[in-house]
Design an enzyme around this catalytic site. Sequence first.
Site, mmCIF file in Angstrom:
data_model
loop_
_atom_site.group_PDB
_atom_site.id
_atom_site.type_symbol
_atom_site.label_atom_id
_atom_site.label_comp_id
_atom_site.label_asym_id
_atom_site.label_seq_id
_atom_site.Cartn_x
_atom_site.Cartn_y
_atom_site.Cartn_z
ATOM 1 N N ALA A 266 -14.775 6.737 5.218
ATOM 2 C CA ALA A 266 -13.629 6.035 4.463
ATOM 3 C C ALA A 266 -12.245 5.957 4.974
ATOM 4 O O ALA A 266 -11.901 6.871 5.756
ATOM 5 C CB ALA A 266 -13.599 6.933 2.990
ATOM 6 N N GLY A 267 -11.402 5.011 4.812
ATOM 7 C CA GLY A 267 -10.228 4.966 5.183
ATOM 8 C C GLY A 267 -9.376 4.323 4.384
ATOM 9 O O GLY A 267 -9.533 3.150 3.755
ATOM 10 N N HIS A 268 -8.358 5.192 3.830
ATOM 11 C CA HIS A 268 -7.391 4.543 2.732
ATOM 12 C C HIS A 268 -5.886 4.589 3.251
ATOM 13 O O HIS A 268 -5.737 5.431 4.178
ATOM 14 C CB HIS A 268 -7.401 5.555 1.558
ATOM 15 C CG HIS A 268 -8.503 5.385 0.480
ATOM 16 N ND1 HIS A 268 -9.012 6.718 -0.071
ATOM 17 C CD2 HIS A 268 -9.432 4.750 0.578
ATOM 18 C CE1 HIS A 268 -10.200 6.130 -0.787
ATOM 19 N NE2 HIS A 268 -10.439 4.991 -0.453
ATOM 20 N N THR B 64 -19.919 3.591 11.008
ATOM 21 C CA THR B 64 -18.356 4.124 11.444
ATOM 22 C C THR B 64 -18.776 5.207 12.618
ATOM 23 O O THR B 64 -17.547 5.678 13.139
ATOM 24 C CB THR B 64 -17.642 4.805 10.424
ATOM 25 O OG1 THR B 64 -18.143 5.966 9.869
ATOM 26 C CG2 THR B 64 -17.671 3.577 9.130
ATOM 27 N N ASP C 238 -13.751 -1.298 1.161
ATOM 28 C CA ASP C 238 -12.244 -1.958 1.634
ATOM 29 C C ASP C 238 -11.491 -2.605 0.519
ATOM 30 O O ASP C 238 -10.776 -3.580 0.731
ATOM 31 C CB ASP C 238 -12.398 -2.573 3.011
ATOM 32 C CG ASP C 238 -13.108 -1.786 3.946
ATOM 33 O OD1 ASP C 238 -12.782 -0.684 4.109
ATOM 34 O OD2 ASP C 238 -13.817 -2.463 4.780
ATOM 35 N N GLU C 239 -11.917 -2.534 -0.683
ATOM 36 C CA GLU C 239 -11.401 -3.427 -1.822
ATOM 37 C C GLU C 239 -9.836 -3.007 -2.012
ATOM 38 O O GLU C 239 -9.159 -3.871 -2.930
ATOM 39 C CB GLU C 239 -11.950 -3.071 -2.954
ATOM 40 C CG GLU C 239 -13.492 -3.440 -2.827
ATOM 41 C CD GLU C 239 -14.512 -2.372 -2.612
ATOM 42 O OE1 GLU C 239 -13.919 -1.241 -2.179
ATOM 43 O OE2 GLU C 239 -15.681 -2.530 -2.813
ATOM 44 N N LYS D 233 -8.951 0.284 -2.859
ATOM 45 C CA LYS D 233 -9.253 1.411 -4.134
ATOM 46 C C LYS D 233 -7.749 2.542 -3.836
ATOM 47 O O LYS D 233 -7.333 3.052 -4.738
ATOM 48 C CB LYS D 233 -10.378 2.109 -3.896
ATOM 49 C CG LYS D 233 -11.766 1.217 -4.244
ATOM 50 C CD LYS D 233 -12.884 2.250 -3.752
ATOM 51 C CE LYS D 233 -13.227 2.478 -2.483
ATOM 52 N NZ LYS D 233 -13.522 1.445 -1.725
ATOM 53 N N GLY D 234 -7.604 2.737 -2.589
ATOM 54 C CA GLY D 234 -6.384 3.798 -2.404
ATOM 55 C C GLY D 234 -5.009 3.523 -3.013
ATOM 56 O O GLY D 234 -4.586 4.304 -3.887
ATOM 57 N N LYS D 235 -4.922 1.990 -3.224
ATOM 58 C CA LYS D 235 -3.691 1.575 -3.541
ATOM 59 C C LYS D 235 -3.863 2.005 -5.178
ATOM 60 O O LYS D 235 -2.911 1.899 -5.712
ATOM 61 C CB LYS D 235 -3.239 0.338 -3.292
ATOM 62 C CG LYS D 235 -2.233 -0.338 -3.830
ATOM 63 C CD LYS D 235 -2.074 -1.939 -3.522
ATOM 64 C CE LYS D 235 -1.137 -2.428 -4.220
ATOM 65 N NZ LYS D 235 -0.505 -3.334 -3.875
ATOM 66 N N LYS E 253 -5.257 -8.032 -3.558
ATOM 67 C CA LYS E 253 -5.001 -9.003 -2.477
ATOM 68 C C LYS E 253 -4.961 -10.479 -2.807
ATOM 69 O O LYS E 253 -5.421 -11.096 -2.181
ATOM 70 C CB LYS E 253 -5.819 -8.749 -1.346
ATOM 71 C CG LYS E 253 -5.461 -7.404 -0.721
ATOM 72 C CD LYS E 253 -6.301 -7.093 0.484
ATOM 73 C CE LYS E 253 -5.503 -6.802 1.633
ATOM 74 N NZ LYS E 253 -6.164 -6.455 3.017
ATOM 75 N N LEU E 254 -4.798 -10.709 -4.123
ATOM 76 C CA LEU E 254 -4.674 -12.372 -4.355
ATOM 77 C C LEU E 254 -3.756 -13.065 -3.770
ATOM 78 O O LEU E 254 -3.644 -13.996 -3.502
ATOM 79 C CB LEU E 254 -4.348 -12.238 -5.958
ATOM 80 C CG LEU E 254 -4.467 -13.688 -6.794
ATOM 81 C CD1 LEU E 254 -5.974 -14.009 -6.639
ATOM 82 C CD2 LEU E 254 -3.976 -13.635 -8.147
ATOM 83 N N ASP E 255 -2.376 -12.122 -3.275
ATOM 84 C CA ASP E 255 -1.596 -12.962 -2.444
ATOM 85 C C ASP E 255 -2.094 -13.645 -1.073
ATOM 86 O O ASP E 255 -1.632 -14.470 -0.734
ATOM 87 C CB ASP E 255 -0.378 -11.958 -2.195
ATOM 88 C CG ASP E 255 -0.849 -10.877 -1.649
ATOM 89 O OD1 ASP E 255 -1.808 -10.294 -2.108
ATOM 90 O OD2 ASP E 255 -0.466 -10.416 -0.329
ATOM 91 N N GLN F 188 -15.979 3.678 -0.195
ATOM 92 C CA GLN F 188 -17.062 2.855 0.302
ATOM 93 C C GLN F 188 -17.051 1.804 -0.932
ATOM 94 O O GLN F 188 -16.109 1.672 -1.783
ATOM 95 C CB GLN F 188 -18.428 3.251 0.636
ATOM 96 C CG GLN F 188 -18.243 3.738 2.201
ATOM 97 C CD GLN F 188 -17.771 5.318 2.134
ATOM 98 O OE1 GLN F 188 -18.454 5.995 1.523
ATOM 99 N NE2 GLN F 188 -17.129 5.670 3.259
HETATM 100 P P1 IMP Z 1 -21.466 4.958 7.734
HETATM 101 O O1 IMP Z 1 -21.214 5.321 6.425
HETATM 102 O O2 IMP Z 1 -20.548 5.275 8.730
HETATM 103 O O3 IMP Z 1 -23.017 5.568 8.031
HETATM 104 O O4 IMP Z 1 -21.876 3.388 7.775
HETATM 105 C C1 IMP Z 1 -22.731 2.796 7.164
HETATM 106 C C2 IMP Z 1 -22.265 1.125 6.676
HETATM 107 O O5 IMP Z 1 -21.192 1.498 5.875
HETATM 108 C C3 IMP Z 1 -21.650 0.577 7.733
HETATM 109 O O6 IMP Z 1 -22.028 -0.808 7.423
HETATM 110 C C4 IMP Z 1 -20.321 0.641 7.749
HETATM 111 O O7 IMP Z 1 -19.408 -0.347 8.195
HETATM 112 C C5 IMP Z 1 -20.006 0.743 5.958
HETATM 113 N N1 IMP Z 1 -18.797 1.613 5.759
HETATM 114 C C6 IMP Z 1 -18.717 2.882 5.778
HETATM 115 N N2 IMP Z 1 -17.486 3.466 5.242
HETATM 116 C C7 IMP Z 1 -17.002 2.204 4.965
HETATM 117 C C8 IMP Z 1 -15.537 1.978 4.384
HETATM 118 O O8 IMP Z 1 -14.789 3.015 3.970
HETATM 119 N N3 IMP Z 1 -15.376 0.568 4.124
HETATM 120 C C9 IMP Z 1 -16.112 -0.524 4.419
HETATM 121 N N4 IMP Z 1 -17.375 -0.221 5.007
HETATM 122 C C10 IMP Z 1 -17.589 1.045 5.237
#
Ligand code: IMP
Length: 420
Positions: A39-41, A128, A13-14, A16-18, A330-332, A223
Amino acid sequence: MPATVIVGAQWGDEGKGKIVDLLAQDADLVCRYQGGPNAGHTIVVAGETYKIRQIPSGIVAGKPSAIGAGCVVDPEVLTTELDELEARGHATEGVLFVSGNAHLVMPWHVALDGARERRLGRLQIGTTRRGIGPAYADKATRIGIRVQDLLDPKILRQKLELAVAEKNVWLERVYEVEAFDVEDVVASYLVFAARLGPYVADTSLLVDRALRRAESVLFEGAQGTLLDLDHGTYPFVTSSSPIAAGAAVSFGIGPNRIDEVVGVAKAYVTRVGEGPFPSEIEGPANDRVRELGQEFGTVTGRERRCGWLDLVALRFAVRVNGITSLALTKLDVLSGFEELPVCVRYRLPDDSETEEFPAHQSDFHHCRPVFEALPGWGEEIAESLPSAAQAYVEFVERALGVPIALVGTGAAREHVLALP
Ligand code: IMP
């Protein structure tokens, strides 16, 4: 530089997508190298928000994009994302390429992920619940189903029948949850196979040829470093290799083909899921950072835990990834704090202090942060950095010995400052 890896330098969640979206403007090919729909971008372009989980975020910039063998692919998620992108006017065929060697996340992986977490109760990892661990486990056990299996209906049926027979025993007898009907599964997977067939490609050859033509290839990690299966904070990790070397493994190219490694780190830290988190903010400032930074999971909507910038963990990320420059996002969000604690060392259980990330889990689980407070800034960050923000950036650069090339100052694509 022709081959650049973008790697999360913290717990994911740093942003990266951006950064990928930004660097993709000048890239010829964008390659996602591990993970799956966990992942979620979030990318904001021209006021439009895209939330993508499976497809490399370069696709929004219209760049040829590839999913490597080190990824796991949920055909249902991928199909939905392709439909959505096409509905919003993005071409996908001939633009997206999926490695035939990537493994599929099957519905029983999702069911098992949830059932295992529930059974673990207090000891859960906080996954997740998208089936990531069980899918990679089947890959390692060599009973997984791969993307290329979609290309042959006979092989596909055979593999599905075998898998359903085995997984149903686990689901019904061990976890006491509902089993799958093999004919239902076969029917839906034949539909996915027809939809996804045209995207299957030899992604190793694709990348090799692009590099031989001196094209610019961007490798996008999901991740982050501390969630790496081998080098992260095991067992509170994901099941793949987010570190930069994972890009070479996933795409079947030699590690010497990679030129640059851009680490992406927030100006603070967040973590979702369980596990130790030394610089976690105590008190109301935690909620304040979460609200200001909108720190809620893209995939699960969970509240993210917030911490002050942790230079010990970041130094580790520089080492294990070979980071050549950093993007500080996200320094802002930090504007308006009177002072900003930065974790510069860990105090270990024997009262010694270290700047290096502990190699032993007990040291990490029981260490305490040593903070140095830097002056905050009241001004909003716009065209340039207020002097205290500049000092914050320089402090981090000095501590890590790595230049910070980009600073994130807001959600939109244009809210990035390139530093000289
Ligand atoms: P999994 O990847 O769903 O097996 O989750 C394992 C660990 O990785 C958990 O602590 C999740 O919260 C974390 N995690 C998985 N994907 C992400 C992501 O995209 N961002 C942040 N944490 C993640």
